[in-house]
Design a protein around this motif. Structure first.
Motif, PDB file in Angstrom:
ATOM      1  N   ARG A   1     -11.987  41.001 -26.028  1.00  0.00           N
ATOM      2  CA  ARG A   1     -10.635  41.444 -26.341  1.00  0.00           C
ATOM      3  C   ARG A   1      -9.986  42.000 -25.077  1.00  0.00           C
ATOM      4  N   ILE A   2      -8.707  41.769 -24.944  1.00  0.00           N
ATOM      5  CA  ILE A   2      -7.982  42.212 -23.752  1.00  0.00           C
ATOM      6  C   ILE A   2      -7.898  43.733 -23.736  1.00  0.00           C
ATOM      7  N   ARG A   3      -8.157  44.256 -22.556  1.00  0.00           N
ATOM      8  CA  ARG A   3      -8.095  45.702 -22.328  1.00  0.00           C
ATOM      9  C   ARG A   3      -6.920  45.986 -21.384  1.00  0.00           C
ATOM     10  N   ILE A   4      -6.031  46.884 -21.785  1.00  0.00           N
ATOM     11  CA  ILE A   4      -4.898  47.283 -20.944  1.00  0.00           C
ATOM     12  C   ILE A   4      -5.333  48.508 -20.145  1.00  0.00           C
ATOM     13  N   LEU A   5      -5.177  48.416 -18.831  1.00  0.00           N
ATOM     14  CA  LEU A   5      -5.594  49.484 -17.929  1.00  0.00           C
ATOM     15  C   LEU A   5      -4.407  50.362 -17.545  1.00  0.00           C
ATOM     16  N   ASP A   6      -4.696  51.591 -17.160  1.00  0.00           N
ATOM     17  CA  ASP A   6      -3.639  52.507 -16.730  1.00  0.00           C
ATOM     18  C   ASP A   6      -2.993  52.060 -15.423  1.00  0.00           C
ATOM     19  N   GLU A   7      -3.801  51.494 -14.537  1.00  0.00           N
ATOM     20  CA  GLU A   7      -3.324  51.057 -13.219  1.00  0.00           C
ATOM     21  C   GLU A   7      -3.496  49.546 -13.076  1.00  0.00           C
ATOM     22  N   ALA A   8      -2.655  48.928 -12.275  1.00  0.00           N
ATOM     23  CA  ALA A   8      -2.797  47.509 -11.981  1.00  0.00           C
ATOM     24  C   ALA A   8      -4.056  47.282 -11.157  1.00  0.00           C
ATOM     25  N   VAL A   9      -4.707  46.147 -11.405  1.00  0.00           N
ATOM     26  CA  VAL A   9      -5.896  45.767 -10.632  1.00  0.00           C
ATOM     27  C   VAL A   9      -5.690  44.336 -10.111  1.00  0.00           C
ATOM     28  N   PRO A  10      -4.805  44.187  -9.112  1.00  0.00           N
ATOM     29  CA  PRO A  10      -4.450  42.852  -8.639  1.00  0.00           C
ATOM     30  C   PRO A  10      -5.490  42.184  -7.744  1.00  0.00           C
ATOM     31  N   THR A  11      -6.560  42.905  -7.391  1.00  0.00           N
ATOM     32  CA  THR A  11      -7.613  42.311  -6.564  1.00  0.00           C
ATOM     33  C   THR A  11      -8.957  42.479  -7.247  1.00  0.00           C
TER      34      THR A  11
ATOM     35  N   GLY B   1     -18.604  40.752  -7.605  1.00  0.00           N
ATOM     36  CA  GLY B   1     -18.947  39.366  -7.912  1.00  0.00           C
ATOM     37  C   GLY B   1     -18.773  39.005  -9.370  1.00  0.00           C
ATOM     38  N   ALA B   2     -18.734  40.003 -10.269  1.00  0.00           N
ATOM     39  CA  ALA B   2     -18.574  39.768 -11.707  1.00  0.00           C
ATOM     40  C   ALA B   2     -17.112  39.651 -12.120  1.00  0.00           C
ATOM     41  N   ILE B   3     -16.223  39.730 -11.152  1.00  0.00           N
ATOM     42  CA  ILE B   3     -14.793  39.551 -11.412  1.00  0.00           C
ATOM     43  C   ILE B   3     -14.464  38.077 -11.194  1.00  0.00           C
ATOM     44  N   ALA B   4     -13.867  37.448 -12.190  1.00  0.00           N
ATOM     45  CA  ALA B   4     -13.457  36.041 -12.068  1.00  0.00           C
ATOM     46  C   ALA B   4     -12.016  36.017 -11.565  1.00  0.00           C
TER      47      ALA B   4
ATOM     48  N   LEU C   1      -6.541  25.438 -10.944  1.00  0.00           N
ATOM     49  CA  LEU C   1      -6.981  26.815 -11.129  1.00  0.00           C
ATOM     50  C   LEU C   1      -8.449  26.891 -10.761  1.00  0.00           C
ATOM     51  N   ILE C   2      -8.771  27.764  -9.818  1.00  0.00           N
ATOM     52  CA  ILE C   2     -10.160  27.986  -9.445  1.00  0.00           C
ATOM     53  C   ILE C   2     -10.524  29.408  -9.833  1.00  0.00           C
ATOM     54  N   LEU C   3     -11.478  29.519 -10.754  1.00  0.00           N
ATOM     55  CA  LEU C   3     -11.993  30.813 -11.179  1.00  0.00           C
ATOM     56  C   LEU C   3     -13.210  31.092 -10.321  1.00  0.00           C
ATOM     57  N   THR C   4     -13.019  31.943  -9.335  1.00  0.00           N
ATOM     58  CA  THR C   4     -14.064  32.193  -8.364  1.00  0.00           C
ATOM     59  C   THR C   4     -14.588  33.615  -8.486  1.00  0.00           C
ATOM     60  N   SER C   5     -15.857  33.778  -8.177  1.00  0.00           N
ATOM     61  CA  SER C   5     -16.444  35.109  -8.129  1.00  0.00           C
ATOM     62  C   SER C   5     -15.677  35.935  -7.109  1.00  0.00           C
ATOM     63  N   GLY C   6     -15.434  37.198  -7.455  1.00  0.00           N
ATOM     64  CA  GLY C   6     -14.728  38.087  -6.538  1.00  0.00           C
ATOM     65  C   GLY C   6     -15.436  38.260  -5.210  1.00  0.00           C
ATOM     66  N   ALA C   7     -16.702  37.855  -5.138  1.00  0.00           N
ATOM     67  CA  ALA C   7     -17.477  37.972  -3.908  1.00  0.00           C
ATOM     68  C   ALA C   7     -17.342  36.735  -3.021  1.00  0.00           C
ATOM     69  N   HIS C   8     -16.603  35.730  -3.453  1.00  0.00           N
ATOM     70  CA  HIS C   8     -16.515  34.472  -2.709  1.00  0.00           C
ATOM     71  C   HIS C   8     -15.113  34.150  -2.233  1.00  0.00           C
ATOM     72  N   ARG C   9     -15.067  33.346  -1.203  1.00  0.00           N
ATOM     73  CA  ARG C   9     -13.835  32.727  -0.732  1.00  0.00           C
ATOM     74  C   ARG C   9     -13.950  31.241  -1.051  1.00  0.00           C
ATOM     75  N   VAL C  10     -12.837  30.606  -1.324  1.00  0.00           N
ATOM     76  CA  VAL C  10     -12.827  29.185  -1.659  1.00  0.00           C
ATOM     77  C   VAL C  10     -12.735  28.357  -0.378  1.00  0.00           C
TER      78      VAL C  10
ATOM     79  N   ILE D   1     -18.636  38.906 -17.398  1.00  0.00           N
ATOM     80  CA  ILE D   1     -17.635  38.605 -16.369  1.00  0.00           C
ATOM     81  C   ILE D   1     -16.312  39.171 -16.864  1.00  0.00           C
ATOM     82  N   TRP D   2     -15.486  39.642 -15.939  1.00  0.00           N
ATOM     83  CA  TRP D   2     -14.161  40.152 -16.289  1.00  0.00           C
ATOM     84  C   TRP D   2     -13.106  39.245 -15.672  1.00  0.00           C
ATOM     85  N   ALA D   3     -12.112  38.888 -16.471  1.00  0.00           N
ATOM     86  CA  ALA D   3     -11.023  38.032 -16.009  1.00  0.00           C
ATOM     87  C   ALA D   3      -9.687  38.702 -16.335  1.00  0.00           C
ATOM     88  N   ALA D   4      -8.648  38.294 -15.611  1.00  0.00           N
ATOM     89  CA  ALA D   4      -7.302  38.850 -15.835  1.00  0.00           C
ATOM     90  C   ALA D   4      -6.770  38.415 -17.187  1.00  0.00           C
ATOM     91  N   GLY D   5      -5.926  39.278 -17.757  1.00  0.00           N
ATOM     92  CA  GLY D   5      -5.387  39.035 -19.086  1.00  0.00           C
ATOM     93  C   GLY D   5      -3.914  38.696 -19.144  1.00  0.00           C
TER      94      GLY D   5
END
Length: 156
Positions: A22-32, A45-48, A61-70, A126-130
Motif C-alpha cells: 500500500r502506498i505510504r505518504i511521507l512527511d518529506e519528499a524523497v526524490p533520490t 540498493g533496496a530502492i527501485a 522505464l528502467i527500474l534500477t537498484s538505488g545502488a546502481h547506475r545504468v 523493495i521500495w518504489a515511488a508512488g
C-alpha cells in the motif's frame, strides 16, 4: 488530506494487478534513492529508482537498484536502439503523467516498456515511488516484474 491524482492512479493500478503493498505518504519528499533509504531505514540498493529514458523517441522505464547506475550504451545495444538517453522532464511527464522524483513503476496513461534491474532480486522488500516525491510503496522483485510486465536485465 485528499489523495493526489497520481497517487490514486498508482494505487488503482497496484490494486488491479493484485499487488500487496500500500502506498505510504511521507512527511518529506524523497526524490533520490539515498533520501528514500534514509527515510525508510533500508539499504539504498533496496530502492527501485524509476528512470525514464528516451530510446529513439520511445519511452523506456528502467527500474534500477538505488545502488546502481545504468549503462545506457550497453542497454541500447541489447535493446536494438540507436541511443538510450536520459529523458527530459517534459518527456517523462508526457509518457508517465508524473514528474521526475516521484515516477512510479505503474499508473501511466499507456504501457511503457519496462526493464527491471536483476540486482533488486536480492532484497526481500523493495521500495518504489508512488506517483509523487512524497509517496512510496513496498513490493518484491517478483511482484515488480509482474505488475509492470517488466523484463529482467543487468543494468550496469
Amino acid at each position: 488530506m485528499s489523495t493526489h491524482p497520481n497517487v490514486q492512479r498508482v494505487a488503482d493500478a497496484l490494486a488491479a494487478a493484485g499487488a500487496n503493498g500500500r502506498i505510504r505518504i511521507l512527511d518529506e519528499a524523497v526524490p533520490t534513492a539515498a533520501a528514500a533509504a534514509a527515510e525508510l531505514g533500508c539499504e539504498v540498493g533496496a530502492i527501485a529508482n524509476s528512470l525514464i529514458f528516451d530510446g529513439d523517441g520511445t519511452p523506456v522505464l528502467i527500474l534500477t537498484s538505488g545502488a546502481h547506475r545504468v549503462d545506457t550504451a550497453k542497454l541500447a545495444a541489447e535493446l536494438g536502439l540507436t541511443k538510450l538517453k536520459r529523458a527530459t522532464p517534459e518527456f517523462v511527464k508526457q509518457h508517465t503523467g508524473q514528474s521526475i522524483g516521484g515516477v512510479a513503476p505503474v499508473g501511466h496513461p499507456a504501457p511503457v516498456r519496462t526493464l527491471v534491474d536483476t540486482a533488486l532480486d536480492q532484497y526481500a522488500e523493495i521500495w518504489a515511488a508512488g506517483g509523487i516525491p512524497h509517496s512510496v510503496f513496498p513490493t518484491t522483485y517478483a511482484e515488480l516484474l509482474r505488475v509492470t510486465d517488466g523484463t529482467p536485465v543487468v543494468v550496469n
